[in-house]
Design a protein around this motif. Sequence first.
Motif, PDB file in Angstrom:
ATOM      1  N   ASP A  96      14.923  -6.485   3.408  1.00  0.00           N
ATOM      2  CA  ASP A  96      14.619  -6.966   2.056  1.00  0.00           C
ATOM      3  C   ASP A  96      14.008  -8.369   2.158  1.00  0.00           C
ATOM      4  O   ASP A  96      14.672  -9.386   1.920  1.00  0.00           O
ATOM      5  N   ASP A 128      24.693  -4.822  -1.013  1.00  0.00           N
ATOM      6  CA  ASP A 128      23.445  -4.299  -1.571  1.00  0.00           C
ATOM      7  C   ASP A 128      22.863  -3.197  -0.702  1.00  0.00           C
ATOM      8  O   ASP A 128      22.399  -2.167  -1.197  1.00  0.00           O
ATOM      9  N   THR A 129      22.874  -3.406   0.606  1.00  0.00           N
ATOM     10  CA  THR A 129      22.303  -2.402   1.509  1.00  0.00           C
ATOM     11  C   THR A 129      23.144  -1.132   1.542  1.00  0.00           C
ATOM     12  O   THR A 129      22.603  -0.032   1.680  1.00  0.00           O
TER      13      THR A 129
END
Length: 416
Positions: free
Chosen positions: A282, A127-128
């Motif tokens: 996050d 995701d990052t």
Amino acid sequence: MSVFSSIEGLLRNAAGWTAIAVFLATYAFIAVGKLPGYHLDRAGAALLGACLMVWLGVMTLDEAIAAIDFDTIALLLGMMIVVANLRLSGFFHWVNDWVVQRARHPLALLATIVVLSGVLSAFLVNDTICVVMTPLVLELTLRLRRNPVPYLLAVALASNVGSVATITGNPQNMIVGSLSRMSYGDFAMALAPVALIGLGLTVLLLAVFYRQEFLTREPFAPSPARPARYLPPVILKSLIVLVAMVLLFLFGQPVSKVAILGGAFLLFTRRIKAYKVYREIDWPLLVMFAGLFVVVAAFERVAVTPGVIAAVARQHLDHVGVLTLLTAGLSNLVSNVPAVLMLKPFVVSLPDPERAWRVVAMASTLAGNFTLVGSVANLIVAQRAQSAGVPIGFWVYFRVGAPLTVLTLLFGVFWV
């Protein structure tokens, strides 16, 4: 006594059915992602579900806290801090410039983006990587006057495929690693070949579906890049810490302990203010994880009885193909992290749970490529592209993602 016992039994059953309703509502919200007229997000829904389980008396507060797998939380937080330092130091811009100087043809650029997205995702959470790679690929392809869509699809697809290789590749793998107690090296040895073949298939399918983009043999016209700010000491320090962490992972050190210590060490610096690192983390994802651990543990307590486990076991979950189909379908229904947590009580009761966990990790990750909403990584790429005026619709994604998912899952079943 019999009257009071009956009343107590009714109350217990009522609490149990209410807990099941809370579980289903929480998972339904996470699958849909929103509630008309409300601003509750997935993290808030998971937290609310966890609090309701405590309030209903399904679990005490101490039991709810004990249900949270802090190894997974620590691992994810540590990796987020590492990625934040790499991003703030300009490392990804430096990689982007390196790509521009060497990949001078469309197909070479595509292959480079796929390899970079896949390899970086294997170690730094998919995701990052989508967060940092998407704007860089957008800026690069628009500057080179190429069609950005296949290259953006490459970021999403390759980040999912590459992340299957290691425990640190994505959140669901982290949960699998924590629940199975599988070593980092054993996990990588089992699933890295699936990732490598998958990355090759990603390049092949994108080249086929967007052959007009990649048929040209003309090199890119020179185009000056925007000046970027680098912090070489921070880049070097972050890479040294990352390499040391991976080596410690491979030598059998607890991945959560190594990750959080590595992240904490990177906060000890004079060049980047700590609050800038914290802004990159996050936090809602961590909250969602904590809430889901409690919700699933409460559901197991009231609904996952030995009879239920035995009934599910009769569905041949010990067969790799069956477990792959179930995991892939569930991952597309409620998302991969909730799917892994939901399968936990059934996997641990199988004859070979370690192999089953590898199947769950493989299928839940690769299934994310099936549709645009199949993984958070896909949505990150699509949303950031949309904000730059480059729409990636459901069918645009599906025509590449669906066949890639089928092919990679088939190889995964064969290999695992």
